[in-house]
Design a protein around this motif. Sequence first.
Motif, mmCIF file in Angstrom:
data_model
loop_
_atom_site.group_PDB
_atom_site.id
_atom_site.type_symbol
_atom_site.label_atom_id
_atom_site.label_comp_id
_atom_site.label_asym_id
_atom_site.label_seq_id
_atom_site.Cartn_x
_atom_site.Cartn_y
_atom_site.Cartn_z
ATOM 1 N N ALA A 200 0.817 -1.222 0.000
ATOM 2 C CA ALA A 200 0.000 0.000 0.000
ATOM 3 C C ALA A 200 0.847 1.266 0.000
ATOM 4 C CB ALA A 200 -0.928 -0.003 1.213
ATOM 5 N N THR A 201 2.031 1.224 0.600
ATOM 6 C CA THR A 201 2.815 2.444 0.774
ATOM 7 C C THR A 201 3.983 2.584 -0.206
ATOM 8 O OG1 THR A 201 4.192 1.363 2.442
ATOM 9 C CG2 THR A 201 2.217 2.518 3.221
ATOM 10 N N ASP A 202 4.564 1.486 -0.637
ATOM 11 C CA ASP A 202 5.761 1.535 -1.488
ATOM 12 C C ASP A 202 5.777 0.308 -2.407
ATOM 13 O OD1 ASP A 202 8.227 1.888 -2.629
ATOM 14 O OD2 ASP A 202 9.280 2.283 -0.743
ATOM 15 N N PRO A 203 4.966 0.305 -3.483
ATOM 16 C CA PRO A 203 4.862 -0.872 -4.365
ATOM 17 C C PRO A 203 6.206 -1.341 -4.948
ATOM 18 C CG PRO A 203 3.056 0.646 -4.789
ATOM 19 C CD PRO A 203 3.994 1.359 -3.863
ATOM 20 N N PRO A 204 7.099 -0.464 -5.443
ATOM 21 C CA PRO A 204 8.381 -0.970 -5.972
ATOM 22 C C PRO A 204 9.197 -1.727 -4.923
ATOM 23 C CG PRO A 204 8.014 1.285 -6.690
ATOM 24 C CD PRO A 204 6.975 1.001 -5.658
ATOM 25 N N ARG A 205 9.177 -1.191 -3.736
ATOM 26 C CA ARG A 205 9.901 -1.860 -2.658
ATOM 27 C C ARG A 205 9.236 -3.196 -2.308
ATOM 28 N NH1 ARG A 205 10.832 0.928 3.212
ATOM 29 N NH2 ARG A 205 12.343 -0.559 4.074
ATOM 30 N N ALA A 206 7.917 -3.244 -2.381
ATOM 31 C CA ALA A 206 7.190 -4.489 -2.116
ATOM 32 C C ALA A 206 7.537 -5.542 -3.164
ATOM 33 C CB ALA A 206 5.682 -4.222 -2.104
ATOM 34 N N ILE A 207 7.671 -5.115 -4.439
ATOM 35 C CA ILE A 207 8.043 -6.063 -5.502
ATOM 36 C C ILE A 207 9.448 -6.611 -5.260
ATOM 37 C CG2 ILE A 207 8.569 -6.248 -7.970
ATOM 38 C CD1 ILE A 207 6.318 -4.229 -8.473
ATOM 39 N N HIS A 208 10.368 -5.721 -4.860
ATOM 40 C CA HIS A 208 11.730 -6.155 -4.560
ATOM 41 C C HIS A 208 11.718 -7.173 -3.403
ATOM 42 C CE1 HIS A 208 16.037 -6.060 -4.045
ATOM 43 N NE2 HIS A 208 15.909 -5.621 -2.794
ATOM 44 N N MET A 209 10.913 -6.900 -2.382
ATOM 45 C CA MET A 209 10.836 -7.812 -1.244
ATOM 46 C C MET A 209 10.229 -9.147 -1.673
ATOM 47 S SD MET A 209 9.160 -7.055 2.502
ATOM 48 C CE MET A 209 9.761 -7.945 3.946
ATOM 49 N N LEU A 210 9.237 -9.098 -2.568
ATOM 50 C CA LEU A 210 8.609 -10.329 -3.048
ATOM 51 C C LEU A 210 9.607 -11.175 -3.849
ATOM 52 C CD1 LEU A 210 5.949 -11.866 -3.084
ATOM 53 C CD2 LEU A 210 5.337 -10.648 -5.189
ATOM 54 N N ASP A 211 10.450 -10.524 -4.638
ATOM 55 C CA ASP A 211 11.493 -11.249 -5.388
ATOM 56 C C ASP A 211 12.460 -11.946 -4.438
ATOM 57 O OD1 ASP A 211 10.413 -10.470 -7.794
ATOM 58 O OD2 ASP A 211 11.749 -8.735 -8.028
ATOM 59 N N ARG A 212 12.868 -11.239 -3.389
ATOM 60 C CA ARG A 212 13.784 -11.829 -2.413
ATOM 61 C C ARG A 212 13.115 -12.994 -1.669
ATOM 62 N NH1 ARG A 212 16.391 -9.296 -4.987
ATOM 63 N NH2 ARG A 212 16.883 -11.454 -5.527
ATOM 64 N N LEU A 213 11.831 -12.828 -1.367
ATOM 65 C CA LEU A 213 11.100 -13.899 -0.693
ATOM 66 C C LEU A 213 11.000 -15.128 -1.587
ATOM 67 C CD1 LEU A 213 9.448 -14.871 1.737
ATOM 68 C CD2 LEU A 213 7.415 -13.854 0.673
ATOM 69 N N ASN A 214 10.794 -14.905 -2.875
ATOM 70 C CA ASN A 214 10.726 -16.015 -3.826
ATOM 71 C C ASN A 214 12.045 -16.783 -3.860
ATOM 72 O OD1 ASN A 214 9.493 -17.538 -6.051
ATOM 73 N ND2 ASN A 214 11.019 -16.487 -7.311
ATOM 74 N N ASP A 215 13.170 -16.057 -3.911
ATOM 75 C CA ASP A 215 14.488 -16.707 -3.913
ATOM 76 C C ASP A 215 14.715 -17.480 -2.620
ATOM 77 O OD1 ASP A 215 15.004 -15.653 -6.406
ATOM 78 O OD2 ASP A 215 16.099 -13.917 -5.617
ATOM 79 N N TYR A 216 14.318 -16.863 -1.521
ATOM 80 C CA TYR A 216 14.543 -17.500 -0.229
ATOM 81 C C TYR A 216 13.728 -18.782 -0.091
ATOM 82 C CZ TYR A 216 14.488 -18.313 4.771
ATOM 83 O OH TYR A 216 14.582 -18.899 6.003
ATOM 84 N N LEU A 217 12.463 -18.737 -0.497
ATOM 85 C CA LEU A 217 11.616 -19.916 -0.377
ATOM 86 C C LEU A 217 12.093 -21.037 -1.304
ATOM 87 C CD1 LEU A 217 8.047 -18.340 -0.096
ATOM 88 C CD2 LEU A 217 9.457 -19.317 1.715
ATOM 89 N N ARG A 218 12.633 -20.686 -2.459
ATOM 90 C CA ARG A 218 13.171 -21.713 -3.356
ATOM 91 C C ARG A 218 14.360 -22.425 -2.696
ATOM 92 N NH1 ARG A 218 14.198 -18.703 -7.361
ATOM 93 N NH2 ARG A 218 12.265 -19.038 -8.532
ATOM 94 N N ALA A 219 15.252 -21.637 -2.077
ATOM 95 C CA ALA A 219 16.396 -22.227 -1.387
ATOM 96 C C ALA A 219 15.944 -23.046 -0.184
ATOM 97 C CB ALA A 219 17.369 -21.134 -0.944
ATOM 98 N N THR A 220 14.904 -22.567 0.516
ATOM 99 C CA THR A 220 14.396 -23.287 1.678
ATOM 100 C C THR A 220 13.805 -24.635 1.278
ATOM 101 O OG1 THR A 220 13.908 -21.237 2.862
ATOM 102 C CG2 THR A 220 12.743 -23.210 3.585
#
Length: 377
Positions: free
Chosen positions: A190-210
Motif C-alpha cells: 500500500a505504501t511503497d509498491p516498488p519496494r514491495a516487488i523487490h521484497m517479493l522477489d527476495r522472498l521467492n528466492d529464499y523460499l526456493r532455497a528453503t
Amino acid sequence: MTPSIAHTLLRWLPRDGRPGVARRGLIVWGMALLIAVFQWLATPQEHPLVYSLVYSYAISTSIWFFSDPLRIALHRWLRTEPPHFWAFTPRTGAYMLASIVLGYALGTAVGDAFSGRSTWALLSLSPQRFWGFWLSSLGISFGFLFYFYHREKGLDLERQATEARLKLLETQLEPHMLFNTLANLRALIATDPPRAIHMLDRLNDYLRATLKASRTDAHSGAHTLADEFARLRDYLELMAVRMGPRLAYTLNLPAELQRHAVPPLLLQPLVENAIRHGLEPQVEGGRISVHASQHGASGLLIEVTDTGVGMDHSPPNPTTPNNPANGSGFGLAQVRERVASLPGTGRVELSSPPGGGTTVRLHLPFIKPSAAQTASP
C-alpha cells in the motif's frame, strides 16, 4: 588415530562409513593388547611377550580388515546400505565366515614369520590345542561382530532421531520468519509498491532455497557452505528491505571452502538472533558479518558477528530456558544440536564484550570435498 589421519587412510571407502571403521579399528587394537597380555600371562614360559603381541595384533588386524573396511568397500556386492553397511543375509554371513578364516590364516602367517615357528605344525602335534586356539578366535571374532552390529544400529537410530528432531526445529523456525515477512509485505504494497516487488522477489528466492534445503539430508554432504551463504544472502536482503539503512551486512566465504558440506539452516538462526536481539533494539541498527575460514589443518571456523546492543543490555535470567541473554535461546539451541549431530568434534562459542556487539563462533571438523562435489557446478 586422529580424524585427519583416519580420513587419509580410509579415503577409498564411502565417506559415511569412515568414522565407524576408524572407531571400530581402535576398539579391536585395544582388545588385541589385552588378549596378548592375557595369553602371555597364561603361559609366560613358552614365549616372550613380543610374540604374543605380534600374533594378537596380526590376527586381529587381518580379521578386522577383511570383515570391516573391505566389507564396506564391497557393499554393493554384499547388498548392504549406508550408513552402517550391516545386514544379516546368507551372503554377508558367508562373507563374514570367510573373512574370519582368511584373517586368522593371514595373521597367523605373519606371526609365524616373525617368531620362526609354525602354528600349523601344532595341528599334528596337539590337534586339541590347535582347534582350541582356532575356535576361541572364531568366538571372539563373532562376539566383536555381534557387538559392532548392534552398536552401529543403535548409532543409526540415534542419528535418525536427531534428524527428526532437527527437521521439527526447522518447521518451528521457518513459519515465524515467513509470517513476519508477509506482514511487512502487506504494509509495503500500500505504501511503497516498488519496494514491495523487490521484497517479493527476495522472498521467492529464499523460499526456493528453503525448499531445496528441506529435501536435503543433513548428513549427505549435498548442502554446502555456498548454498548456506546464498540462503543467508536472500534472508538478509529480505531483512534489508524491512529495516532499510539500519541493516548492513558482510558475507565472506573463501572460494576453497564453498564446497564444504554443512547441515541446512545452520547459520540463519544465528543471523536472525543477531537482528532480533542485537540490531532491532538499537535505534541506529548496525552491521552483521559472517566469515568462514579454515582453522588449522583439520578445523573450520565460522564467525557470526553483530554490532548490536550485546548480551549485557538485560540481566541474564538462568530460570528462563529461552533467554538469549544467557545464550540459551531457541535459535542458538538449534545450532548447538546441529553441531552436535556432525561427525567429529565441534563446538559453539558465544562472546559479548561490554559495550555492545556479539560474536558466535562455530568450530567444525574440516572435511575436504569429494571429487563429485568439486566437479559439480
